[in-house]
Design a protein around this motif. Structure first.
Motif, mmCIF file in Angstrom:
data_model
loop_
_atom_site.group_PDB
_atom_site.id
_atom_site.type_symbol
_atom_site.label_atom_id
_atom_site.label_comp_id
_atom_site.label_asym_id
_atom_site.label_seq_id
_atom_site.Cartn_x
_atom_site.Cartn_y
_atom_site.Cartn_z
ATOM 1 N N GLU A 1 0.762 -1.381 -0.053
ATOM 2 C CA GLU A 1 0.103 0.109 0.011
ATOM 3 C C GLU A 1 0.867 1.206 -0.063
ATOM 4 O OE1 GLU A 1 -3.097 -0.209 2.976
ATOM 5 O OE2 GLU A 1 -4.138 -1.767 1.830
ATOM 6 N N ARG A 2 1.972 1.297 0.546
ATOM 7 C CA ARG A 2 2.815 2.578 0.512
ATOM 8 C C ARG A 2 3.452 2.796 -0.671
ATOM 9 N NH1 ARG A 2 5.267 5.103 5.031
ATOM 10 N NH2 ARG A 2 7.255 5.015 3.755
ATOM 11 N N LEU A 3 3.928 1.632 -1.369
ATOM 12 C CA LEU A 3 4.259 2.040 -2.679
ATOM 13 C C LEU A 3 3.316 2.173 -3.689
ATOM 14 C CD1 LEU A 3 6.680 -1.369 -3.316
ATOM 15 C CD2 LEU A 3 7.297 1.117 -3.272
ATOM 16 N N GLU A 4 1.926 1.934 -3.420
ATOM 17 C CA GLU A 4 0.822 2.096 -4.517
ATOM 18 C C GLU A 4 0.469 3.497 -4.193
ATOM 19 O OE1 GLU A 4 -4.010 2.602 -3.777
ATOM 20 O OE2 GLU A 4 -2.835 0.709 -2.599
ATOM 21 N N PHE A 5 0.884 4.158 -2.851
ATOM 22 C CA PHE A 5 0.730 5.606 -2.536
ATOM 23 C C PHE A 5 1.642 6.493 -3.564
ATOM 24 C CE2 PHE A 5 2.676 9.409 -0.315
ATOM 25 C CZ PHE A 5 1.576 10.133 -0.329
ATOM 26 N N LEU A 6 2.945 5.812 -3.433
ATOM 27 C CA LEU A 6 4.133 6.502 -4.197
ATOM 28 C C LEU A 6 3.890 6.449 -5.789
ATOM 29 C CD1 LEU A 6 6.761 7.725 -4.424
ATOM 30 C CD2 LEU A 6 7.839 5.914 -4.112
ATOM 31 N N SER B 1 -5.324 -2.470 -10.396
ATOM 32 C CA SER B 1 -4.695 -1.136 -10.485
ATOM 33 C C SER B 1 -3.761 -0.597 -9.525
ATOM 34 C CB SER B 1 -5.977 -0.158 -10.903
ATOM 35 O OG SER B 1 -6.640 -0.115 -9.764
ATOM 36 N N ASP B 2 -4.267 -1.059 -8.403
ATOM 37 C CA ASP B 2 -3.304 -0.818 -7.031
ATOM 38 C C ASP B 2 -1.886 -1.318 -7.299
ATOM 39 O OD1 ASP B 2 -5.256 0.906 -6.394
ATOM 40 O OD2 ASP B 2 -5.725 -0.638 -4.617
ATOM 41 N N ALA B 3 -1.868 -2.679 -7.892
ATOM 42 C CA ALA B 3 -0.504 -3.411 -7.799
ATOM 43 C C ALA B 3 0.072 -2.895 -9.135
ATOM 44 C CB ALA B 3 -0.958 -4.929 -8.267
ATOM 45 N N PHE B 4 -0.524 -2.368 -10.088
ATOM 46 C CA PHE B 4 0.152 -1.861 -11.149
ATOM 47 C C PHE B 4 0.867 -0.534 -10.631
ATOM 48 C CE2 PHE B 4 0.861 1.243 -14.497
ATOM 49 C CZ PHE B 4 1.229 0.405 -15.604
ATOM 50 N N GLU B 5 0.258 0.433 -10.017
ATOM 51 C CA GLU B 5 0.912 1.484 -9.213
ATOM 52 C C GLU B 5 1.916 0.943 -8.356
ATOM 53 O OE1 GLU B 5 -2.995 4.770 -9.281
ATOM 54 O OE2 GLU B 5 -2.601 3.490 -7.585
ATOM 55 N N ALA B 6 1.775 0.066 -7.817
ATOM 56 C CA ALA B 6 2.789 -0.447 -6.645
ATOM 57 C C ALA B 6 4.237 -0.913 -7.497
ATOM 58 C CB ALA B 6 2.231 -1.360 -5.796
ATOM 59 N N VAL B 7 3.944 -1.567 -8.601
ATOM 60 C CA VAL B 7 5.020 -1.997 -9.303
ATOM 61 C C VAL B 7 5.799 -0.850 -9.853
ATOM 62 C CG1 VAL B 7 5.577 -3.265 -11.568
ATOM 63 C CG2 VAL B 7 4.036 -4.194 -9.791
ATOM 64 N N LEU B 8 5.115 0.254 -10.425
ATOM 65 C CA LEU B 8 5.737 1.136 -10.941
ATOM 66 C C LEU B 8 6.565 2.014 -10.029
ATOM 67 C CD1 LEU B 8 6.072 3.146 -13.582
ATOM 68 C CD2 LEU B 8 3.912 4.441 -12.817
ATOM 69 N N ALA B 9 5.980 2.204 -8.734
ATOM 70 C CA ALA B 9 6.877 2.728 -7.736
ATOM 71 C C ALA B 9 8.095 1.959 -7.520
ATOM 72 C CB ALA B 9 5.833 2.955 -6.523
#
Length: 246
Positions: free
Chosen positions: A52-57, A127-135
């Protein structure tokens, strides 16, 4: 990072994802963390971390990378048109589609309860996992690496120049345009509360308009709750004025 707090990532899965991303991690534990859903961490105890913290970033990194790409691709588009394009590209359905192209659902470390409820194919989870991977890419290799991933992964979604202005606008974009035209200001969104277990949270968001009116709504993600709050505000804008009692 605490010892044993992140699950070991299978070598084959890691290699497949790195090839799809066009990026090789120096620290693969970041990728493993990005793929760790909160339900897996919760079932495993307090030592386990989740994404979740990576998702935020990742949400911020994604917005900047997409903004930069659109800014460079469409030099004649105005701010409002660029905003509409970005909103469509970073929407939950769009990111879930990209996550499925990477087969992120199958790679996630997920609790049994969430998995039984279809979490591996849920748009919000993907979608949250995608954002976390990008972070994770950003943390490992910096913004240039993250931007290169966005350019590569979004290649099927970048609009052609001749159709750069989309016909359909989401509720947040429509509301922002109306508020800017009327008040030369934009609506503000804030999170009021979140309820429920980690695998099935409901978020309550309120939108405040420049004239002081507020509309609250709930959704299974902050983005969905914001869209619903904007929809309620738009409905109020379009509703005929009520007659006052005399």
């Amino acid at each position: 990072m605490k010892k044993n707090s992140v699950h070991m990532l299978d070598e084959v899965v890691a290699g497949r994802l790195e090839r799809a991303l066009g990026y090789r991690f120096a620290n693969r534990s970041l990728l493993a963390l990005a793929l760790t859903h909160s339900s897996w961490a919760n079932e495993g105890g307090s030592l386990r971390q989740h994404n979740e913290r990576l998702e935020f970033l990742g949400d911020a990194v994604l917005e900047l990378a997409v903004s930069k790409e659109l800014f460079e691709r469409f030099t004649r588009l105005r701010e409002g048109e660029l905003t509409r394009l970005r909103s469509q590209l970073v929407s939950t359905p769009s990111l879930a589609r990209l996550a499925r192209s990477l087969d992120l659902g199958r790679a996630l470390f997920m609790g049994r309860g969430e998995e039984r409820q279809g979490g591996r194919d849920r748009d919000a989870v993907l979608s949250d996992a995608f954002e976390a991977v990008l972070a994770a890419v950003y943390e490992d290799g910096g913004f240039a690496a993250a931007h290169a991933c966005v350019r590569k992964l979004f290649s099927p979604l970048w609009p052609k120049r001749e159709d750069a202005s989309p016909r359909h606008k989401d509720f947040k974009t429509l509301l922002q345009e109306i508020m800017q035209q009327r008040y030369r200001d934009r609506p503000l969104y804030r999170l009021l509360a979140s309820h429920g277990p980690e695998h099935a949270k409901v978020f309550e968001v309120v939108v405040s308009l420049p004239d002081g009116r507020e509309y609250a709504a709930c959704g299974t993600s902050c983005k969905k709750a914001e869209q619903e709050a904007a929809r309620l505000a738009l409905e109020a804008e379009q509703a005929p004025p009520q007659a006052t009692a005399r």
